[in-house]
Each structure stands twice: as C-alpha cells, then as structure tokens.
Design an enzyme around this catalytic site. Structure first.
Site, PDB file in Angstrom:
ATOM      1  N   THR B  70       6.872   2.453  -0.694  1.00  0.00           N
ATOM      2  CA  THR B  70       8.143   2.698  -1.742  1.00  0.00           C
ATOM      3  C   THR B  70       8.631   1.706  -2.188  1.00  0.00           C
ATOM      4  OG1 THR B  70       8.027   5.078  -1.393  1.00  0.00           O
ATOM      5  CG2 THR B  70       9.934   3.972  -2.136  1.00  0.00           C
ATOM      6  N   ASN B 149      -3.424   9.318  -4.630  1.00  0.00           N
ATOM      7  CA  ASN B 149      -3.185   9.989  -3.079  1.00  0.00           C
ATOM      8  C   ASN B 149      -3.366  11.388  -3.178  1.00  0.00           C
ATOM      9  OD1 ASN B 149      -1.063   9.847  -5.316  1.00  0.00           O
ATOM     10  ND2 ASN B 149       0.274  11.199  -3.789  1.00  0.00           N
ATOM     11  N   GLN B 178      -3.139   3.883  -0.963  1.00  0.00           N
ATOM     12  CA  GLN B 178      -4.008   5.030  -0.425  1.00  0.00           C
ATOM     13  C   GLN B 178      -5.764   4.090  -0.284  1.00  0.00           C
ATOM     14  OE1 GLN B 178      -4.278   7.665   0.869  1.00  0.00           O
ATOM     15  NE2 GLN B 178      -1.997   8.447   0.723  1.00  0.00           N
ATOM     16  N   SER B 198       0.903  -0.090   2.596  1.00  0.00           N
ATOM     17  CA  SER B 198       1.956   0.446   3.436  1.00  0.00           C
ATOM     18  C   SER B 198       1.136   0.780   4.722  1.00  0.00           C
ATOM     19  CB  SER B 198       2.296   1.812   2.755  1.00  0.00           C
ATOM     20  OG  SER B 198       3.087   2.554   3.991  1.00  0.00           O
ATOM     21  N   HIS B 200       1.690   2.615   7.685  1.00  0.00           N
ATOM     22  CA  HIS B 200       1.218   3.811   8.331  1.00  0.00           C
ATOM     23  C   HIS B 200       0.309   4.486   7.760  1.00  0.00           C
ATOM     24  CE1 HIS B 200       3.265   6.807   5.593  1.00  0.00           C
ATOM     25  NE2 HIS B 200       3.693   6.151   4.978  1.00  0.00           N
ATOM     26  N   THR B 236      16.803  -8.880   7.742  1.00  0.00           N
ATOM     27  CA  THR B 236      16.253  -9.265   8.940  1.00  0.00           C
ATOM     28  C   THR B 236      14.887  -8.558   9.107  1.00  0.00           C
ATOM     29  OG1 THR B 236      18.108  -9.559  10.191  1.00  0.00           O
ATOM     30  CG2 THR B 236      16.163  -9.478  11.527  1.00  0.00           C
ATOM     31  N   CYS B 321       5.082  13.560  -0.264  1.00  0.00           N
ATOM     32  CA  CYS B 321       6.149  13.300  -0.904  1.00  0.00           C
ATOM     33  C   CYS B 321       6.780  14.313  -1.557  1.00  0.00           C
ATOM     34  CB  CYS B 321       6.293  12.293  -1.426  1.00  0.00           C
ATOM     35  SG  CYS B 321       5.637  10.741  -0.409  1.00  0.00           S
TER      36      CYS B 321
END
Lengths: 405, 379
Positions: B70, B149, B178, B198, B200, B236, B321
């Site tokens: 995102t 997705n 995806q 992404s 995960h 950071t 989502c």
C-alpha cells in the site's frame, strides 16, 4: 550483435619512440589481466592498434565495461566480420546500425577497400550500403561531419569488417609502464584523486594510510580500504599499508607547541612514508595536496614538511581547485566514500590556529626533545600491508551474514 | 487447518523468520547511526537492498524499502503525479486495481486530475486498443496491476508498456504485489518505471515491502523526516524486515514450483467445471497459477467461506481488504459478470506449500457442504 573482435586504438603510446614496445606489451598484459574470468581471448598487438579476438560474442558488453577504465587506450570499437558479399554486408550493416540507432541519429558510411579485387569501389560502397541502411533503419539523418554513427566498412581479402561505435577509452599510459610510487591516502577527497592521476600516467600506486585508534575508528579504516578498492578498479590491485600512528600523535601533542603540532605531524607522516617507500621499491611519494587549501598546504608549510626527505614528493593536484577535484572524485567513484563522516588522522588533534608559515628551524628544535626515530621505527614495524582488489571488500561482505540471506 | 487464502497473506517461512529474529535480536542498531553497531545494521540493509535489486533485475539505488504494498503504491502514484503535475494532467488506471491504487487515483481525480479508466473484458484483461486511444501528450502516469488479486488474471504488461512509451511520455507503474514469486517479475530493460512488491504475500513478514523506482523516474517524497531511503522515504528502516524480505524473495524465486500449483489449479478448474452449480470466474488462460475464483450463483460468498471453515478450510470472498464491505466485487462486475455471480464468488489462493491432499479435501468438503446450502435456491 555477433561481434568478431574489438579494435583498440592507443593513446599517447603512439608518440613513443624506442620504448614503444615496452608500453604496448604492458598494455596487452593489463588488458589480459582485466579480462580474467571471461572466456580466453587472443590479443594481437600491432604498432598502432590492438585486436581482441572474441571467443564468445555474448561477452562483448562485459569486455567493453572492463576496457573502459584501462589506461593507455584512446578508444575502441567492437567489429563485426562478414563475407565479402554485398547482400550479407548490407544485412549486417542494418543490424549493427539498428542496435545503436535512436530517433534522429546522425549517420554516415565510411568505406575502405584494401582488397582492390572487390567489384565496387569506395564511392560505390558508400552509396550502396548507406542507401540500404537508410531504407531499413528508421529515423536516421545523413551527416558527413561528425555523425553520431559512423559505419566504418573495411573490405579486406579475408573478409569485411564493420564497426559503428567508437567508445572512448580512459586515455593516459598503461599502468606499470612508469614504475611505482607511494600514495599517502588519508580518506579525504583529495588523495584518491591524486592516486588516480598518477595511475593515469602509468604509475603503479601503493597506498599508505595512518591509523590512530581509538581516535580514529574501525569504520574510517574500512573507508580507506574501500577507497583503495575503488582505485584498484583502474589498476587491478592496490597494496595498502596501514601504519599505527597513535603513539607518535600523542608524543607530538605532549611535546610540540600547539600551533606547530600539525607541521610536525605531517613531517612524521612523510618520514614514515619514505621508509615504507624505500622498503617497497617505490621511486616517489604522492600526496593530494593542493596549494593553499589548508594550513599545511602553503608553500612555507610544504618547505618545512618536505625538508625531511630528498625523495621526490609528487603533488598532482597542486594547482587544482577544490571544485575540479570534486568533479574527478565523482567521476572515479571515490566522492561518496570520501564524504563519509569519519574522523581521520588529519582531522583529529587539529589545533585552533595552525601555523600557515612555520619555520623549519623552530619545528626541528621542538622535535629534538623526543626520540622520534625510535617511534618511527616502531610504527614502520607495526605497519600491516594488504593487497586490495576491486573485489576484496565485496567478497568479504558477501561472505558475512550470508546465512541471513 | 487447510489454509487457502495465500493471496490475503502467507505464513512466513521458517528460514525467513529465523533471519528476522536474528537481526532483531543481534543487530538492532539504527542503520543511520555512526557507530560500528549501527554500521553493521547499515551493511545488512545494503545487502538486503542489493539482493532484492538483483532478483528483480534492478540497480541497488532503485530500491526504496517501504512498509508494504500500500505504501509503495501510494508513494509511486502520489510521488510521480506531484512532481509532474506541471507537465500534464492526465492519468490512467484500470477498473480492477487494488484499493491502494484505485483509491489513490480516485483521490487524485477529486484534486483535479483527469482520470481515464481502462475497462476489462470477460477474461479480466485490459484492451490494448483502448489504452492506445487514451494515451496522449497530457498523460503523465499509467498504473496497471500485474496479477489481479481477486481473479489471478495476468495483464499484458509488456505490450502495455510498449504502447505507453510509444504514444506518450508517461511513466508506467505496475503493482506486482500478487505476481512476485508466482510468475517472473523483472524490470531489467523493461518499460516499467515503478513497481510495488509486498513481502507478506510471499512468506516474508508483514510491514515490509519495496518500491522499485527506475533512475529516471522523478519521484517526490510523501513523508518528510530524516531523509532515509535516499530522501524518498523518511523513517528508521526496518532492517530485520528488509533482510527477511530479501530472503523471502530469494526463496520465492528459487523454490517457486509453479508447475506444482499449476497442476493443482488445473485439477480444481476441472473439478469446478464439472460441478453443475458453480461458474468459474478465473480465466483459464492468462491467469496466475495460485488464484482460482469461482462462484456459486444464488449463494453469498460469505456463506461458502463459513461453510468451508467449519470443515477446517480457509478461503475468502474477493480481496481481504474489501471483503468486510457489503459491496460486491468491483473486479468481477467489471469483467461483465452478473451481480449474482459476483455476490457468490469465493477466492481460493494457494502457495507452493499447498499439497495435493489438501486440494482433494477441499473438493470433498465442497461436494458435501455446498449442495445442501442450495436447497430451495433456483440456480
């Protein structure tokens, strides 16, 4: 493209007289060394040009990128070989130009006919090939003076050679052809650039760095190793000597009046460097000094500092402006390393107002209270040397933590 | 539990988790710190960056670590449009984007950008012809997702990129969240300027992702602060997450046994095609190996999810989502399916760890549970 060979044009070597062969052989050796890891190639060195015969045409991009930093090369061109047959020549010419062309690229054909039995003469060749290429590659504009793409077509008995790219080389003289010098490498912006300039004149460079733990950190040493690795990109390898300098700096702080500590420090560095130079067979010392840049780089300071040795101290940056030096540093990839914010032996213990016009007799007098010769000997004995190659650090870091990745 | 919702998120691999733990425990320094301990963290971050870059064919400096897909999508779209708004006012995206792209484009439209939306056909693919017609001198950015997705449809990224570069000077953003790890993703010599990933989604940790930004793409930072990530993403860095992601990327590309899940997908397509009360939404051609979207018209997707979960099988309705919204899938409706089909659709998404046995159990549960739900419903 199915390249057959790479044509290399010499730079300044061509102007040499009796020593020319020595320079050419050195260049050949350097090129050969730079191509290690790729398929073996045959290199043929002539008086004015060198040819690298490619064994694996797929490696041409690798070879090009390795040739770029080699000193002694004026320019080079990848060459395609075709049969002396007009149809094939035309096709290859289109392929070659197509691989380089962009919208509105300027273009011309320069044909040469060494084999006079070939049916077309130079003018006819120019016309035939250029009209075919223009019809088959979009967006070309014919330009006789300084075109971006000059398709050189050489008709010889054994075949036809096509090349359309003239890649600029690094210029200068082949490294190793002009002996060896010792570079004082601090970690700042200037000294790597000085080393680069020496290399460009064909000098093999060994680097000497002064390390003062705990006042200077492990990272600052690592930074110098990286700088040496960056320079090694031009020469294949750089021998780096790291001198333990803490004891001498502390002795100077204790004994020499504050405004003379800088002068004295530089004198000791030069003395140590000179001993190492002598031991390693170097013929000169090299520094990154630029006139008037800081207190130690006034003519008076240089006089007082240089007095410790009769060895030539070469200062390739002496007349360069800081901005010019930065420009070169960026070009050779040392800038980003040099500006990393670690203390080095020149930035610690800097007095508030160092003498810009030190007197030689005074500094000699101040130093006379300590047995510096003994300390210098200890520093030289404690010096550690390491051969750094462009891959040294990469190899180290790719081994480290490998289980995490 | 049989977990078949891998498009929502995946289980971190043991090795990835081990890297994450080691870095978190032993190298927790701040990579921006001057001291050696911080520098070690910086070295780890640098190595993670180099490895991530190499895997997708990019240069090290072209990788911006983010908190996930995102953020990568937001940074790409907002960062480019903000820096190029003086050059043009036109932006293009597709009807089937993920909300993290779709809603940003909607927001930009509200702010005054002219937004064109690419329609998709029954197979879920955009029309290259429509794209060509929409492109103009005014177009500054085009976003097209790689793999959808919800349905797994693969978009013709290469062809679209060619058109974008030929008929406009727009930048090209691809949401590869995806697709990475399932089908090849490589930006080397491609027309793609920006690409989001992404971690995960491929057995890395949540909270980590990256944006590939080609050297020439003029991106403006969207977060001000300590100028980390070359000034483009202050904050950071999550070193442990980045290292874990680099490892997950390597594992994902090395062991992605797409033939194995491809086979399971074929088997499922066969199974659903033979079932009288289901209709396939995922097209057989041009779709990713891990996603199957199937609908039971007359039922609500939610009911199927609940029924299968009772049998220990986890699938989902549309995308995670938006699955809690009552609305039906924008993507499936865009493909021209009826409201009924869209409403009754569920997504089964596999991972390389999914087994033949698990798929058989799904089939068994499906056959025993779903028909009874349909009693009294006319399909």
């Amino acid at each position: 493209m199915n390249y057959d060979r790479i044509l290399i044009r010499y730079g300044e070597i061509s102007t040499k007289g009796k020593n020319r062969n020595r320079f050419i052989n050195q260049l050949k050796m350097n090129i050969k060394e730079s191509l290690t890891g790729l398929s073996a190639v045959k290199i043929e060195a002539g008086r004015d040009r060198m040819h690298i015969y490619l064994q694996n045409p797929n490696e041409v991009d690798h070879i090009i990128s390795r040739l770029k930093p080699i000193f002694g090369i004026q320019s080079f061109s990848p060459v395609v070989k075709t049969a002396a047959n007009l149809t094939e020549m035309k096709e290859q010419a289109v392929k070659l130009v197509e691989s380089l062309a962009h919208e509105q690229a300027t273009f011309k054909v320069s044909a040469r006919r060494a084999d006079k039995s070939f049916p077309l003469d130079t003018n006819e060749l120019n016309r035939e090939i250029s009209s075919y290429v223009l019809n088959n590659v979009n967006g070309l504009i014919v330009e006789m003076k300084n075109p971006e793409i000059e398709l050189v077509t050489e008709v010889r008995e054994e075949g036809v050679y096509l090349s359309a790219q003239k890649i600029p080389g690094a210029g200068g003289m082949p490294i190793g052809a002009s002996n060896k010098a010792s570079l004082m490498l601090s970690g700042g912006l200037d000294s790597p650039v000085a080393g680069f300039h020496m290399m460009k004149r064909g000098v093999e460079v060994e680097a000497i760095h002064f390390h003062s733990p705990p006042f200077t950190s492990e990272q600052s040493k690592q930074k110098v190793r990286k700088l040496a690795a960056q320079l090694a990109g031009y020469s294949g390898r750089v021998k780096l000597h790291i001198v333990p300098f803490t004891a001498i700096q502390q002795a100077i702080q204790k004994q020499v009046p504050e405004n003379y500590t800088m002068t004295s420090t530089r004198r000791m560095m030069l003395k140590i460097a000179d001993v190492i130079r002598e031991n390693t067979g170097s013929k000169a010392l090299v520094t990154g000094e630029s006139l008037g840049q800081v207190a130690s780089q006034t003519l008076e300071s240089m006089q007082a500092i240089n007095a410790v040795t009769a060895t030539p101290v070469l200062r390739p940056l002496i007349t360069m402006d800081k901005t010019e030096i930065i420009e070169v540093a960026k070009e050779i990839g040392t800038y980003d390393l040099s500006i990393l914010p670690y203390e080095d032996c020149c930035t610690i213990f800097t007095p508030a107002s160092p003498k810009t016009k030190p007197k030689l007799d005074k500094v000699v007098f101040y130093e006379s209270f300590i047995d510096f010769e003994l300390l210098i000997q200890e520093a030289v004995n404690g010096t550690k040397a390491e051969i750094i190659t462009p891959n040294t650090l990469f190899a180290e870091s790719s081994e480290a933590f490998s289980d995490l990745f | 539990m049989i977990y078949l919702d891998n498009s929502a998120t995946t289980k971190p691999s043991k090795e990835v988790l081990a890297s994450f733990m080691t870095v978190t425990e032993d190298y927790y320094g701040n990579p921006s710190s001057l001291h050696g301990f911080g520098s070690t963290a910086a070295i780890l971050l640098d190595k993670a960056r180099a490895q991530a870059a190499a895997i997708i064919g990019a240069k090290k400096d072209e990788i911006i670590f983010t908190s996930g897909g995102t953020e990568a999508n937001n940074l790409a779209i907002k960062g480019i449009t903000e820096s190029l708004k003086h050059k043009g006012n036109h932006i293009i995206t597709t009807q089937i984007e993920h909300p993290s792209v779709w809603n940003v484009y909607k927001e930009l439209e509200q702010k005054g950008f002219k937004l064109s939306i690419l329609q998709v056909g029954k197979d879920g693919r955009i029309s290259l012809n429509q794209l060509k017609q929409l492109l103009s001198k005014e177009t500054i950015l085009v976003s097209i997702m790689h793999v959808n997705n919800e349905t797994g449809t693969i978009q013709p990224i290469e062809e679209a990129g060619e058109l974008i570069k030929t008929f406009s000077s727009a930048y090209f953003h691809v949401d590869a969240v995806q697709s990475f790890g399932k089908i090849p993703v490589n930006v080397n010599q491609s027309t793609v300027d920006l690409l989001s990933i992404s971690a995960h989604k491929f057995h890395g940790m949540k909270g980590t992702g990256l944006l590939y930004k080609s050297m020439k793409a003029p991106l403006l930072a969207q977060v001000a602060g300590g100028n980390q990530e070359n000034g483009l993403r202050s904050g950071t860095q999550n070193v442990a997450g980045a290292v874990a992601m680099a490892k997950a990327m390597r594992e994902g590309t090395e062991q992605s046994n797409s033939r194995h899940i491809e086979g399971l997908k074929k088997q499922l397509i066969q199974f659903f095609s033979n079932s009288p009360f289901t209709s396939m939404v995922t097209p057989e051609e041009f779709s990713a190996p891990h996603i199957i979207n199937v609908s039971v018209p007359g039922l609500k997707g939610e009911v199927i999810v609940n029924a299968l979960e009772k049998e220990g099988i986890i699938v989902s309705t549309t995308s995670a989502c938006s699955s809690k919204n009552a609305e039906v899938s924008r993507t499936i409706q865009a493909m021209g399916y009826s409201h009924k089909i869209a409403k009754g659709s569920v997504r089964i998404s596999m991972a390389h760890t999914t087994t033949q046995l698990e798929i058989e159990q799904l089939q068994k549960a499906w056959s025993s549970e779903i028909p009874s739900l349909l009693k009294g419903i006319n399909y």
